[in-house]
Write a protein that holds these residues in place. Structure first.
Motif, PDB file in Angstrom:
ATOM      1  N   CYS A  54       0.854  -1.191   0.000  1.00 47.14           N
ATOM      2  CA  CYS A  54       0.000   0.000   0.000  1.00 47.14           C
ATOM      3  C   CYS A  54       0.890   1.241   0.000  1.00 47.14           C
ATOM      4  O   CYS A  54       2.049   1.175   0.420  1.00 47.14           O
ATOM      5  CB  CYS A  54      -0.870   0.035   1.250  1.00 47.14           C
ATOM      6  SG  CYS A  54      -2.101  -1.268   1.314  1.00 47.14           S
ATOM      7  N   PRO A  55       0.344   2.381  -0.424  1.00 49.05           N
ATOM      8  CA  PRO A  55       1.120   3.619  -0.279  1.00 49.05           C
ATOM      9  C   PRO A  55       1.486   3.811   1.196  1.00 49.05           C
ATOM     10  O   PRO A  55       0.660   3.610   2.084  1.00 49.05           O
ATOM     11  CB  PRO A  55       0.145   4.700  -0.750  1.00 49.05           C
ATOM     12  CG  PRO A  55      -0.853   3.987  -1.601  1.00 49.05           C
ATOM     13  CD  PRO A  55      -0.964   2.600  -1.042  1.00 49.05           C
ATOM     14  N   ARG A 150      -8.836   3.904  -7.700  1.00 49.39           N
ATOM     15  CA  ARG A 150      -7.971   4.615  -6.759  1.00 49.39           C
ATOM     16  C   ARG A 150      -6.532   4.778  -7.239  1.00 49.39           C
ATOM     17  O   ARG A 150      -6.271   5.664  -8.035  1.00 49.39           O
ATOM     18  CB  ARG A 150      -8.059   3.954  -5.396  1.00 49.39           C
ATOM     19  CG  ARG A 150      -9.433   4.136  -4.772  1.00 49.39           C
ATOM     20  CD  ARG A 150      -9.507   3.473  -3.425  1.00 49.39           C
ATOM     21  NE  ARG A 150     -10.748   3.711  -2.747  1.00 49.39           N
ATOM     22  CZ  ARG A 150     -11.818   2.939  -2.873  1.00 49.39           C
ATOM     23  NH1 ARG A 150     -11.816   1.880  -3.633  1.00 49.39           N
ATOM     24  NH2 ARG A 150     -12.915   3.226  -2.201  1.00 49.39           N
ATOM     25  N   ILE A 151      -5.574   3.962  -6.758  1.00 50.31           N
ATOM     26  CA  ILE A 151      -4.174   4.197  -7.128  1.00 50.31           C
ATOM     27  C   ILE A 151      -3.937   3.981  -8.617  1.00 50.31           C
ATOM     28  O   ILE A 151      -2.919   4.418  -9.147  1.00 50.31           O
ATOM     29  CB  ILE A 151      -3.176   3.346  -6.304  1.00 50.31           C
ATOM     30  CG1 ILE A 151      -3.357   1.861  -6.562  1.00 50.31           C
ATOM     31  CG2 ILE A 151      -3.258   3.666  -4.831  1.00 50.31           C
ATOM     32  CD1 ILE A 151      -2.295   0.979  -5.929  1.00 50.31           C
TER      33      ILE A 151
END
Length: 180
Positions: A54-55, A150-151
């Motif tokens: 994840c970020p 999202r990302i």
């Protein structure tokens, strides 16, 4: 309680590897890092979800948080579903810093797979070989890319062209001097 750093992580991995262990999620520093209390031995471990990334949320020198897009959302996604809940953890490996890599098993499903499905995590090639559900993670990532979730909102698929004599690719492993 055996606090993180007060025991040999490699020895712990040898004793519990591949066997689901009862655990409680105590803290979620970021979407793919968890502070976990293993039961019944009461070992507090830092667990990195294997196969996904994840970020990351970083602490600044002033004590504030520096977070790229969707990092806080990924953390909240995991916190709201797992924090202070009874789960099972399957340890699958250890990284160079002594952090356990593993999978969180919950009655509602696999949190790693759910993070990838909703576009809050990407598949981490370096650790995906350790987890049993690597093909499902890759399929979920492809679906998230197609939906631009999202990302992946700015994702542009690589152009391979009509003639396949040249193509764009990424080297995942160098096996020998002439084999990629």
């Amino acid at each position: 309680v055996q606090w993180a750093g007060s025991y040999d992580a490699e020895e712990l991995l040898r004793t519990i590897k591949g066997t689901p262990q009862d655990a409680i999620i105590e803290q979620v520093p970021s979407g793919s890092f968890l502070r976990v209390m293993l039961l019944p031995g009461f070992q507090q471990v830092t667990l990195m979800l294997s196969g996904v990334q994840c970020p990351a949320i970083r602490r600044s020198e002033g004590g504030g948080e520096e977070a790229p897009p969707f990092a806080r959302e990924a953390r909240y996604f995991v916190e709201s579903r797992l924090q202070h809940r009874d789960v099972q953890v399957r340890a699958e490996g250890i990284d160079k810093n002594g952090v356990l890599l593993g999978t969180v098993l919950h009655a509602q499903g696999n949190i790693s797979l759910e993070l990838v499905k909703v576009g809050l995590a990407r598949v981490a090639d370096w650790s995906s070989g350790m987890c049993e559900n690597a093909p499902a993670l890759r399929q979920a990532e492809r679906a998230a890319k197609e939906k631009r979730a999202r990302i992946w909102r700015d994702y542009v698929p690589p152009k391979h062209g009509d003639n396949m004599s040249e193509f764009a690719g990424r080297v995942a492993e160098v096996v020998s001097g002439d084999t990629l």
